[in-house]
Design a protein around this motif. Structure first.
Motif, PDB file in Angstrom:
ATOM      1  N   TRP A 136       0.818  -1.203   0.000  1.00 22.97           N
ATOM      2  CA  TRP A 136       0.000   0.000   0.000  1.00 22.97           C
ATOM      3  C   TRP A 136       0.862   1.267   0.000  1.00 22.97           C
ATOM      4  O   TRP A 136       0.439   2.306  -0.513  1.00 22.97           O
ATOM      5  N   CYS A 137       2.082   1.169   0.525  1.00 24.60           N
ATOM      6  CA  CYS A 137       3.015   2.304   0.470  1.00 24.60           C
ATOM      7  C   CYS A 137       3.635   2.422  -0.924  1.00 24.60           C
ATOM      8  O   CYS A 137       3.853   3.530  -1.425  1.00 24.60           O
ATOM      9  N   HIS A 140       1.202   4.135  -3.107  1.00 28.14           N
ATOM     10  CA  HIS A 140       1.261   5.584  -2.902  1.00 28.14           C
ATOM     11  C   HIS A 140       2.338   6.214  -3.782  1.00 28.14           C
ATOM     12  O   HIS A 140       2.124   7.251  -4.405  1.00 28.14           O
ATOM     13  N   ALA A 172       0.099   6.593   4.086  1.00 25.20           N
ATOM     14  CA  ALA A 172       1.152   5.812   3.417  1.00 25.20           C
ATOM     15  C   ALA A 172       2.490   6.539   3.492  1.00 25.20           C
ATOM     16  O   ALA A 172       3.528   5.917   3.745  1.00 25.20           O
ATOM     17  N   THR A 176       5.775   5.130   5.377  1.00 28.92           N
ATOM     18  CA  THR A 176       7.020   4.990   4.618  1.00 28.92           C
ATOM     19  C   THR A 176       8.157   5.705   5.335  1.00 28.92           C
ATOM     20  O   THR A 176       9.250   5.161   5.486  1.00 28.92           O
TER      21      THR A 176
END
Length: 195
Positions: A136-137, A140, A172, A176
């Motif tokens: 999911w990061c 992004h 995100a 990160t």
């Protein structure tokens, strides 16, 4: 430790610790060197602690990136293919939704940034180190770079595009940064009043 003094059009003294541990001091134009030295002397404890934490953070950051071995040609090739496989579907899906089309997509072992967009050439480059992030990061980062094909700068329009195409981009980005030890763990640098 090196102390670098810069005179600026500012109303107050301030200092910060840079990555190599040096101290950068900004002082109002016309302030005496004696006043600046007194300010630095008053904050020697803060400087020592901030420098210690900077070194610690750099060490943690190196440990994070060293999780991905890229010392041989085979390791680099394997990691590049994994990133390509990871980002390809995301890029195609979001490019279609956003109505953009990158000219080329490259993968490079960048540690200073997760992705890069050359707006003029309409090309995108992703960091090999995306493999160290949750999907999911990574998503992004993909959306972020594609948004630059619609808006080159990080202005209000860019943020609105990010909100539209990847609403959880702020979370995100925060995750990160947390994972990569990208934000300083200590508080604000001391500031002094000007003349």
């Amino acid at each position: 430790m090196t102390i670098q003094l810069t005179y600026r059009r500012t109303s107050r003294l301030s200092m910060r610790i840079v990555r190599n541990g040096d101290v950068h001091v900004s002082a109002p134009i016309g302030m005496s060197k004696k006043e600046v030295e007194a300010f630095i002397s008053q904050h020697l404890e803060w400087i020592a602690e901030a420098r210690r934490k900077t070194v610690e953070r750099q060490s943690q950051r190196a440990a994070f990136f060293n999780q991905l071995p890229l010392s041989t040609k085979a390791q680099k090739a394997e990691a590049t293919e994994k990133v390509r496989a990871l980002t390809e579907h995301m890029t195609e899906r979001y490019a279609r939704v956003m109505g953009v089309s990158p000219s080329t997509i490259r993968i490079k072992p960048m540690i200073s940034r997760w992705g890069m967009c050359n707006v003029k050439e309409r090309s995108i480059c992703f960091s090999t180190y995306l493999l160290l992030l949750p999907d999911w990061c990574v998503e992004h980062v993909v959306v972020h770079e594609l948004c630059h094909l619609l808006e080159p700068s990080h202005n209000a329009r860019f943020h609105a595009l990010m909100d539209k195409y990847y609403p959880k981009w702020r979370e995100a980005r925060k995750e990160t940064r947390r994972l990569a030890i990208g934000e300083p763990p200590y508080g604000k640098a001391p500031c002094g009043t000007g003349q």
